[in-house]
Design a protein around this motif. Structure first.
Motif, PDB file in Angstrom:
ATOM      1  N   ALA A  73      98.659  37.644  84.482  1.00  0.00           N
ATOM      2  CA  ALA A  73      97.884  36.721  83.648  1.00  0.00           C
ATOM      3  C   ALA A  73      97.463  37.365  82.330  1.00  0.00           C
ATOM      4  O   ALA A  73      97.551  36.747  81.265  1.00  0.00           O
ATOM      5  N   LYS A  74      97.015  38.614  82.393  1.00  0.00           N
ATOM      6  CA  LYS A  74      96.567  39.302  81.175  1.00  0.00           C
ATOM      7  C   LYS A  74      97.731  39.552  80.216  1.00  0.00           C
ATOM      8  O   LYS A  74      97.556  39.539  78.995  1.00  0.00           O
ATOM      9  N   ALA A  75      98.923  39.782  80.775  1.00  0.00           N
ATOM     10  CA  ALA A  75     100.095  39.997  79.920  1.00  0.00           C
ATOM     11  C   ALA A  75     100.472  38.715  79.178  1.00  0.00           C
ATOM     12  O   ALA A  75     100.895  38.749  78.025  1.00  0.00           O
ATOM     13  N   GLU A  76     100.301  37.561  79.840  1.00  0.00           N
ATOM     14  CA  GLU A  76     100.665  36.277  79.242  1.00  0.00           C
ATOM     15  C   GLU A  76      99.536  35.696  78.380  1.00  0.00           C
ATOM     16  O   GLU A  76      99.785  35.123  77.329  1.00  0.00           O
ATOM     17  N   MET A  77      98.290  35.824  78.856  1.00  0.00           N
ATOM     18  CA  MET A  77      97.138  35.244  78.170  1.00  0.00           C
ATOM     19  C   MET A  77      96.015  36.280  78.141  1.00  0.00           C
ATOM     20  O   MET A  77      95.143  36.283  79.020  1.00  0.00           O
ATOM     21  N   PRO A  78      96.018  37.186  77.176  1.00  0.00           N
ATOM     22  CA  PRO A  78      95.054  38.299  77.152  1.00  0.00           C
ATOM     23  C   PRO A  78      93.589  37.861  77.197  1.00  0.00           C
ATOM     24  O   PRO A  78      92.740  38.609  77.683  1.00  0.00           O
ATOM     25  N   SER A  79      93.279  36.669  76.696  1.00  0.00           N
ATOM     26  CA  SER A  79      91.880  36.236  76.635  1.00  0.00           C
ATOM     27  C   SER A  79      91.428  35.497  77.894  1.00  0.00           C
ATOM     28  O   SER A  79      90.342  34.934  77.928  1.00  0.00           O
ATOM     29  N   CYS A  80      92.263  35.493  78.947  1.00  0.00           N
ATOM     30  CA  CYS A  80      91.901  34.718  80.140  1.00  0.00           C
ATOM     31  C   CYS A  80      91.160  35.568  81.170  1.00  0.00           C
ATOM     32  O   CYS A  80      91.213  36.801  81.137  1.00  0.00           O
ATOM     33  N   HIS A  81      90.472  34.879  82.081  1.00  0.00           N
ATOM     34  CA  HIS A  81      89.812  35.520  83.219  1.00  0.00           C
ATOM     35  C   HIS A  81      90.364  34.882  84.485  1.00  0.00           C
ATOM     36  O   HIS A  81      90.511  33.658  84.555  1.00  0.00           O
ATOM     37  N   VAL A  82      90.655  35.703  85.471  1.00  0.00           N
ATOM     38  CA  VAL A  82      91.278  35.218  86.699  1.00  0.00           C
ATOM     39  C   VAL A  82      90.312  35.398  87.863  1.00  0.00           C
ATOM     40  O   VAL A  82      89.724  36.468  88.030  1.00  0.00           O
ATOM     41  N   TYR A  83      90.158  34.337  88.670  1.00  0.00           N
ATOM     42  CA  TYR A  83      89.293  34.391  89.850  1.00  0.00           C
ATOM     43  C   TYR A  83      90.088  33.891  91.053  1.00  0.00           C
ATOM     44  O   TYR A  83      90.752  32.845  90.971  1.00  0.00           O
ATOM     45  N   LEU A  84      90.027  34.636  92.140  1.00  0.00           N
ATOM     46  CA  LEU A  84      90.780  34.288  93.343  1.00  0.00           C
ATOM     47  C   LEU A  84      89.822  34.141  94.516  1.00  0.00           C
ATOM     48  O   LEU A  84      89.147  35.101  94.908  1.00  0.00           O
ATOM     49  N   GLY A  85      89.738  32.922  95.049  1.00  0.00           N
ATOM     50  CA  GLY A  85      88.913  32.670  96.223  1.00  0.00           C
ATOM     51  C   GLY A  85      89.796  32.478  97.438  1.00  0.00           C
ATOM     52  O   GLY A  85      90.757  31.704  97.392  1.00  0.00           O
ATOM     53  N   VAL A  86      89.502  33.183  98.528  1.00  0.00           N
ATOM     54  CA  VAL A  86      90.339  33.142  99.729  1.00  0.00           C
ATOM     55  C   VAL A  86      89.554  32.459 100.848  1.00  0.00           C
ATOM     56  O   VAL A  86      88.445  32.883 101.193  1.00  0.00           O
ATOM     57  N   GLY A  87      90.129  31.402 101.418  1.00  0.00           N
ATOM     58  CA  GLY A  87      89.466  30.651 102.478  1.00  0.00           C
ATOM     59  C   GLY A  87      89.618  31.315 103.835  1.00  0.00           C
ATOM     60  O   GLY A  87      90.234  32.377 103.976  1.00  0.00           O
ATOM     61  N   GLY A  88      89.046  30.668 104.860  1.00  0.00           N
ATOM     62  CA  GLY A  88      89.129  31.194 106.221  1.00  0.00           C
ATOM     63  C   GLY A  88      90.512  30.996 106.832  1.00  0.00           C
ATOM     64  O   GLY A  88      91.416  30.439 106.216  1.00  0.00           O
ATOM     65  N   ARG A  89      90.670  31.428 108.074  1.00  0.00           N
ATOM     66  CA  ARG A  89      91.962  31.333 108.770  1.00  0.00           C
ATOM     67  C   ARG A  89      92.215  29.917 109.271  1.00  0.00           C
ATOM     68  O   ARG A  89      91.295  29.202 109.646  1.00  0.00           O
ATOM     69  N   THR A  90      93.490  29.541 109.305  1.00  0.00           N
ATOM     70  CA  THR A  90      93.880  28.264 109.901  1.00  0.00           C
ATOM     71  C   THR A  90      94.482  28.529 111.276  1.00  0.00           C
ATOM     72  O   THR A  90      95.188  29.519 111.473  1.00  0.00           O
ATOM     73  N   GLU A  91      94.188  27.650 112.207  1.00  0.00           N
ATOM     74  CA  GLU A  91      94.785  27.720 113.533  1.00  0.00           C
ATOM     75  C   GLU A  91      95.503  26.410 113.864  1.00  0.00           C
ATOM     76  O   GLU A  91      96.437  26.389 114.641  1.00  0.00           O
ATOM     77  N   ARG A  92      95.053  25.309 113.237  1.00  0.00           N
ATOM     78  CA  ARG A  92      95.650  23.990 113.443  1.00  0.00           C
ATOM     79  C   ARG A  92      95.967  23.384 112.079  1.00  0.00           C
ATOM     80  O   ARG A  92      95.506  23.861 111.048  1.00  0.00           O
ATOM     81  N   MET A  93      96.743  22.312 112.079  1.00  0.00           N
ATOM     82  CA  MET A  93      97.098  21.666 110.816  1.00  0.00           C
ATOM     83  C   MET A  93      95.858  21.149 110.102  1.00  0.00           C
ATOM     84  O   MET A  93      95.768  21.193 108.872  1.00  0.00           O
ATOM     85  N   GLU A  94      94.877  20.675 110.874  1.00  0.00           N
ATOM     86  CA  GLU A  94      93.659  20.112 110.277  1.00  0.00           C
ATOM     87  C   GLU A  94      92.805  21.166 109.578  1.00  0.00           C
ATOM     88  O   GLU A  94      91.926  20.832 108.776  1.00  0.00           O
ATOM     89  N   ASP A  95      93.058  22.444 109.862  1.00  0.00           N
ATOM     90  CA  ASP A  95      92.234  23.520 109.286  1.00  0.00           C
ATOM     91  C   ASP A  95      92.535  23.775 107.810  1.00  0.00           C
ATOM     92  O   ASP A  95      91.722  24.387 107.112  1.00  0.00           O
ATOM     93  N   TYR A  96      93.712  23.332 107.334  1.00  0.00           N
ATOM     94  CA  TYR A  96      94.096  23.653 105.958  1.00  0.00           C
ATOM     95  C   TYR A  96      93.145  23.011 104.948  1.00  0.00           C
ATOM     96  O   TYR A  96      92.857  23.598 103.902  1.00  0.00           O
ATOM     97  N   TYR A  97      92.660  21.818 105.263  1.00  0.00           N
ATOM     98  CA  TYR A  97      91.725  21.149 104.360  1.00  0.00           C
ATOM     99  C   TYR A  97      90.449  21.976 104.206  1.00  0.00           C
ATOM    100  O   TYR A  97      89.974  22.211 103.080  1.00  0.00           O
TER     101      TYR A  97
END
Length: 371
Positions: free
Chosen positions: A212-236
């Motif tokens: 991201a910094k190589a393509e858009m030096p002025s950007c800020h990147v944030y990554l949020g990671v959700g919990g684990r899925t065990e069933r199809m309904e968990d993805y939501y």
């Protein structure tokens, strides 16, 4: 020309060395000399539909160039542009089909689970394996965003996403990358984390940030990671957790850049209990008086109380964190007690205020929404 002069590594090295110059060419070619001697590389932009689609590199001795050769190259550029556009249409169609199926996973109610399973099986992906859903947020500096044209920014983000997809897919075949509207989403098998989820996602974040910094030096990147899925309904729920975690990181811990939802145990509990309307009323009752006073006085009592509570009521640590004198802090705390009409030294009151701040972050509220 001699065969050794036409080696791909030589070209790639030259392109890397002059990357910024190449990116800036819009219509005319760019000539680059290959080592010593008469051999040159001419770089031509391939443009179709008003967009830059790629580049054509021609090895030759510059002195042999004439109108006929230029006409030949122009014809080649037109052919490449048409083929690139056709290929992009095919790829975009495939991507849209993929996104339409994948996005069903992020809906509260999946309309046709059987079709989703059929599609994910078709792309050799088992939806019933345990996965994590991550939400990637790319933000420009406020000043840059105000000055930038919206269409140009979106084009850069789309290009950035294409580069990320290629880089991350090459690195890890088990990662699924998709979009939900303007949102970037990553899905990774839990087995990829091995025994250290934090290290795995930190490595992923660092790679994403580097691209991201190589393509858009002025950007800020944030990554949020959700919990684990065990069933199809968990993805939501995992998707909602990932979005909220990314928002919390952006608002409260921007220097960290990424986090896993389980790291915020109190937020995890609040997420399960949250009724948006009731929670907003609770935040209004606890914090709105401070926000209204702060707006008119210039003294940031809202932030002062947050840091005071985070430091467990320590005057020394709070004054150091705010870069203010202890007497100034004491004055602000007295003012906070007066405005809120509570004793902020009581454990129950502190707990309620901390919960109000956490809900304020979790719901991504803004002062106008609660004042």
């Amino acid at each position: 020309m001699k065969e050794e002069q036409l080696s791909l590594p030589n070209l790639l090295h030259l392109v890397k060395e002059h990357e910024q110059q190449i990116r800036q060419i819009k219509s005319d070619e760019l000539w680059l000399q290959l080592d010593e001697g008469p051999c040159y590389v001419s770089i031509w932009p391939i443009i179709g539909g008003g967009r830059q689609l790629g580049y054509l590199a021609v090895f030759s001795d510059r002195k042999y160039w004439d109108d006929v050769l230029r006409l030949t190259v122009n014809n080649a550029l037109n052919v490449y542009a048409i083929e690139f556009i056709k290929q992009k249409l095919v790829m975009d169609t495939r991507e849209q089909v993929k996104e339409s199926f994948m996005n069903q996973l992020f809906s509260e109610k999946i309309e046709d689970p059987e079709k989703v399973v059929q599609y994910t099986t078709f792309i050799n992906w088992n939806v019933y394996d345990s996965h994590r859903v991550a939400y990637l947020s790319v933000k420009l500096d406020m000043e840059v965003e105000r000055e930038s044209d919206l269409i140009g920014v979106e084009e850069k983000k789309s290009r950035l996403w294409d580069i990320m997809k290629m880089a991350l897919s090459n690195q890890d075949q088990g990662v699924i990358l998709t979009r939900k509207g303007d949102e970037f989403i990553l899905i990774s098998r839990v087995t990829n984390e091995q025994t250290n989820a934090k290290a795995y996602w930190q490595s992923m974040y660092q790679q994403v940030q580097k691209i991201a910094k190589a393509e858009m030096p002025s950007c800020h990147v944030y990554l949020g990671v959700g919990g684990r899925t065990e069933r199809m309904e968990d993805y939501y729920f995992a998707y909602k957790q990932a979005v909220q975690t990314a928002n919390l990181i952006r608002l409260r811990y921007p220097e960290a850049g990424f986090a896993i939802f389980e790291e915020f145990e109190s937020y995890s509990l609040l997420h399960q209990l949250t009724d948006h309307k009731i929670s907003t009323i609770f935040v209004q009752k606890k914090l709105a008086p401070l926000l209204r006073y702060t707006e008119g006085s210039g003294a940031d009592l809202f932030q002062t109380l947050r840091i005071y509570l985070s430091n467990n009521g320590s005057m020394r640590e709070t004054s150091e964190a705010l870069y203010i004198h202890r007497s100034t802090l004491q004055y602000r705390l007295d003012k906070i007690r007066e405005i809120l009409q509570i004793d902020i030294e009581q454990a129950e009151q502190r707990f309620s205020l901390l919960m109000a701040y956490k809900l304020y972050d979790l719901l991504d509220l803004s002062p106008p929404q609660i004042c």
